[in-house]
Design a protein around this motif. Structure first.
Motif, short mmCIF file in Angstrom:
data_model
loop_
_atom_site.label_atom_id
_atom_site.label_comp_id
_atom_site.label_asym_id
_atom_site.label_seq_id
_atom_site.Cartn_x
_atom_site.Cartn_y
_atom_site.Cartn_z
N ASN A 1 0.81 -1.21 0.00
CA ASN A 1 0.00 0.00 0.00
C ASN A 1 0.85 1.27 0.00
OD1 ASN A 1 0.89 -0.45 2.60
ND2 ASN A 1 -1.15 -0.67 3.49
N TYR A 2 2.04 1.16 -0.57
CA TYR A 2 2.94 2.32 -0.70
C TYR A 2 2.29 3.40 -1.55
CZ TYR A 2 6.59 5.17 -2.87
OH TYR A 2 7.32 6.22 -3.36
N LEU A 3 2.48 4.65 -1.14
CA LEU A 3 2.14 5.82 -1.96
C LEU A 3 3.26 6.84 -1.80
CD1 LEU A 3 -1.67 6.47 -1.20
CD2 LEU A 3 -0.69 5.63 -3.34
N PRO A 4 3.54 7.62 -2.84
CA PRO A 4 4.57 8.65 -2.72
C PRO A 4 4.14 9.82 -1.84
CG PRO A 4 3.55 8.72 -4.89
CD PRO A 4 3.03 7.49 -4.22
N GLU A 5 2.84 9.96 -1.59
CA GLU A 5 2.35 10.96 -0.66
C GLU A 5 0.93 10.59 -0.23
OE1 GLU A 5 2.00 14.84 -2.33
OE2 GLU A 5 0.92 14.16 -4.12
N HIS A 6 0.55 11.04 0.94
CA HIS A 6 -0.82 10.81 1.40
C HIS A 6 -1.76 11.75 0.64
CE1 HIS A 6 -4.19 10.48 4.40
NE2 HIS A 6 -3.75 9.23 4.38
N PRO A 7 -2.97 11.30 0.31
CA PRO A 7 -3.84 12.11 -0.55
C PRO A 7 -4.35 13.41 0.07
CG PRO A 7 -4.95 10.10 0.14
CD PRO A 7 -3.52 9.95 0.52
N PHE A 8 -4.24 13.55 1.37
CA PHE A 8 -4.61 14.82 2.02
C PHE A 8 -3.77 14.99 3.26
CE2 PHE A 8 -7.66 11.49 3.22
CZ PHE A 8 -7.56 11.47 4.60
N PRO A 9 -3.64 16.23 3.78
CA PRO A 9 -2.80 16.46 4.96
C PRO A 9 -3.25 15.63 6.15
CG PRO A 9 -3.38 18.53 3.93
CD PRO A 9 -4.22 17.47 3.26
N HIS A 10 -2.29 15.07 6.89
CA HIS A 10 -2.62 14.22 8.04
C HIS A 10 -2.99 15.02 9.27
CE1 HIS A 10 1.35 15.18 9.67
NE2 HIS A 10 1.85 14.88 8.50
N GLY A 11 -2.78 16.32 9.25
CA GLY A 11 -3.30 17.15 10.32
C GLY A 11 -2.35 17.47 11.45
N HIS A 12 -1.07 17.18 11.26
CA HIS A 12 -0.09 17.49 12.31
C HIS A 12 1.10 18.19 11.66
CE1 HIS A 12 1.69 16.03 16.39
NE2 HIS A 12 2.21 17.18 16.03
N PRO A 13 0.99 19.48 11.41
CA PRO A 13 2.09 20.20 10.74
C PRO A 13 3.40 20.10 11.52
CG PRO A 13 0.10 21.55 10.87
CD PRO A 13 -0.14 20.35 11.73
N GLY A 14 4.48 19.91 10.79
CA GLY A 14 5.80 19.85 11.42
C GLY A 14 6.04 18.64 12.27
N LEU A 15 5.22 17.61 12.10
CA LEU A 15 5.37 16.40 12.91
C LEU A 15 6.74 15.78 12.71
CD1 LEU A 15 4.11 14.17 14.71
CD2 LEU A 15 3.24 13.13 12.61
N ARG A 16 7.46 15.57 13.79
CA ARG A 16 8.82 15.06 13.71
C ARG A 16 8.92 13.79 12.88
NH1 ARG A 16 11.15 10.71 15.06
NH2 ARG A 16 13.35 10.64 15.54
N ASP A 17 8.03 12.83 13.13
CA ASP A 17 8.12 11.53 12.46
C ASP A 17 7.90 11.63 10.96
OD1 ASP A 17 8.14 10.81 15.17
OD2 ASP A 17 7.21 8.88 14.74
N GLU A 18 7.28 12.70 10.50
CA GLU A 18 7.00 12.85 9.08
C GLU A 18 8.01 13.76 8.36
OE1 GLU A 18 4.88 11.18 7.37
OE2 GLU A 18 3.82 10.21 9.01
#
Length: 514
Positions: free
Chosen positions: A242-259
């Motif tokens: 289920n790899y994607l080069p990007e998520h289709p919409f923002p995950h809602g945590h700007p500046g999230l370290r893990d991302e």
């Protein structure tokens, strides 16, 4: 003395002797009256590991983990084990609080309304404290931080350190050494008390600096140059399905370290980066497997293994390229689920169960296996009946939350084959609903994955499933109410709730000059 009197006396003597138990009979009676030896507990927990790393969950995996595979073959594998979620970007913190306390996510002492919903002095009713009172010896090794310090302090023997390097001293072997030293000391002291060992690891959480020989095995490098991509290597694990080069919409945590800040990945989601990072992850996984094997072999040589319940799990899953995400701050199956294996007395080798367990069921279950009454503060459910083959699962509905970023965040609910995920983030600018049939779409493929099967996608907008969507929406609201979720989503009644106040980070006071 007449013959009849002599015969009578002899008969009486014989009868008296018959009534006196023999020494062998006395030993047998004493043995029968002895209580059976209480079982030991070896609780193994790793940091950031998706179930899909292992062949017994994902046959396409190329991870070499013979000791954990053997544990799965000799015990029970749970196909639906979950952590309940997080109100913090450090997902491991509430997860480990739940493991230790058996409390649901909104009833933790660190939850937004935790002071009102959690009893005082909870640490006195956490895992080690309960087992200490029951006469168990308790020992712990794990990473430092992002945990439940009050509960960790209850262990009689404790050796914690964060070890995420690629050497014996800086990596997983260090944690293995702590358990081996503890078991060697018990053996030297002829210690016969039952034990609870909390065997935690710092990997495969990033930074995934694996041992050189294991990195080579999986074609990976400890890539550190932000301005270049890692080398390609055919030995690297394949991209997740289920790899994607990007998520289709923002995950809602700007500046999230893990991302955005994981060394070797940063914001990159290209194939070379993800395959290399998965190779680094597998190198760390295998290093853990080696340490698990060392400890199990030692228990076997001590004659303790057959009387030990061995639990293997993780504090949560991880994305690493799945759905275009990198971290653990999402509610897709690869991250919401955790691996869970239990081996021990009375558990059928090679068995599997749905389970529908949470990590917060750990306390209740281990107490049940050890014959200990769980504390009144516990809210988990023992899954011992599942281990005994008497049940296939302990609950019908599963709830998940993530609100560590913008509020109210993400929510999920699962019942049977159906799963709902909702997103209400970035001040209402992102409001999304996803509906999956996991029997038909276990990888939660989205439209962006381009699958031809009409069931292998998000079904929330499909009018054919409008009734199912409404049913799952109602179920989610019911669970949010039952579990004291302090937030409501945009399309739910607010129930008169006032959202928790935003917590202001504490500022370090300047040190006074001496």
């Amino acid at each position: 003395m007449t013959r009849s009197i002599r015969n009578l006396s002899l008969l009486i003597a014989v009868l008296c002797l018959a009534m006196i138990p023999s020494a062998a009979d006395a030993v047998a009676e004493e043995r029968d009256n002895e209580s059976p030896k209480r079982p030991n507990i070896l609780f193994i927990i790793v940091d950031d590991q998706s179930p899909e790393d292992f062949k017994f969950y994902n046959p396409k995996s190329t991870l070499h983990s013979p000791n954990i595979d053997k544990l799965a073959a000799e015990g029970m594998v749970f196909d639906a084990a979950y952590h309940m979620g997080s109100f913090s970007g450090a997902v491991c913190t509430p997860s480990r609080h739940m493991v230790m306390s058996g409390r649901t996510v909104w009833h933790l002492p660190i939850a937004p309304n935790g002071k009102q919903l959690c009893p005082p002095n909870l640490e006195q009713n956490t895992l080690a404290a309960v087992f200490n009172r029951a006469g168990y010896d308790t020992m712990r090794t794990c990473k430092r931080g992002n945990s439940y310090e009050g509960a960790n302090k209850q262990f009689t023997v404790r050796h914690d350190a964060t070890k995420r390097g690629g050497t014996d001293e800086s990596g997983s072997p260090w944690h293995g050494d702590q358990v081996m030293d503890y078991l060697n000391q018990r053996e030297s002291d002829n210690d016969s008390d039952p034990f609870l060992v909390y065997f935690g690891f710092s990997h495969p959480h990033d930074t995934r600096d694996g041992r050189p020989e294991l990195l080579k095995k999986y074609g990976a490098t400890n890539h550190t140059d932000r301005n270049s991509l890692p080398d390609e290597n055919p030995k690297q694990p394949a991209l997740p399905e289920n790899y994607l080069p990007e998520h289709p919409f923002p995950h809602g945590h700007p500046g999230l370290r893990d991302e955005v800040s994981v060394s070797g990945v940063w914001t990159n989601r290209d194939e070379r980066t993800i395959r290399n990072e998965r190779g680094r992850e597998y190198a760390c996984d295998e290093a853990i497997d080696i340490q698990v094997g060392r400890v199990l072999k030692k228990l076997d040589s001590m004659g303790e293994l057959d009387n030990t319940y061995v639990v293997y799990t993780s504090d949560h899953g991880i994305a690493i390229g799945r759905h275009g995400l990198q971290g653990k701050q999402n509610l897709y199956e690869h991250t919401w689920r955790v691996p869970l294996i239990v081996k021990g007395p009375g558990i059928k080798p090679g068995s599997r169960a749905i389970g529908n367990t949470y990590l917060l069921d750990t306390l209740a279950t281990l107490c049940d296996l050890a014959g200990i009454d769980p504390p009144e503060t516990n809210e988990g459910i023992s899954f011992k009946p599942v281990l005994e083959g008497k049940k296939s699962k302990v609950r019908d509905v599963l709830y998940g939350t993530y609100s560590g970023g913008t509020k109210p965040g993400m929510r999920a609910v699962k019942k049977g084959d159906w799963k709902l995920i909702k997103y209400d983030v970035l001040d209402g600018t992102v409001r999304e609903t996803q509906l999956f049939n996991l029997a038909e779409n276990p990888h939660e493929f989205l439209a962006q994955h381009g699958k031809q099967d009409p069931m292998q996608t998000d079904l929330a907008e499909n009018p054919k499933y409008a009734d199912k969507l409404a049913e799952m929406e109602a179920l989610l609201l019911s669970e949010m109410r039952r579990l004291d979720d302090p937030y409501r989503l945009w399309d739910q009644p607010n129930d008169g709730l006032t959202a928790p106040a935003k917590q202001t980070p504490k500022k370090n006071k300047p040190k006074k000059s001496k």
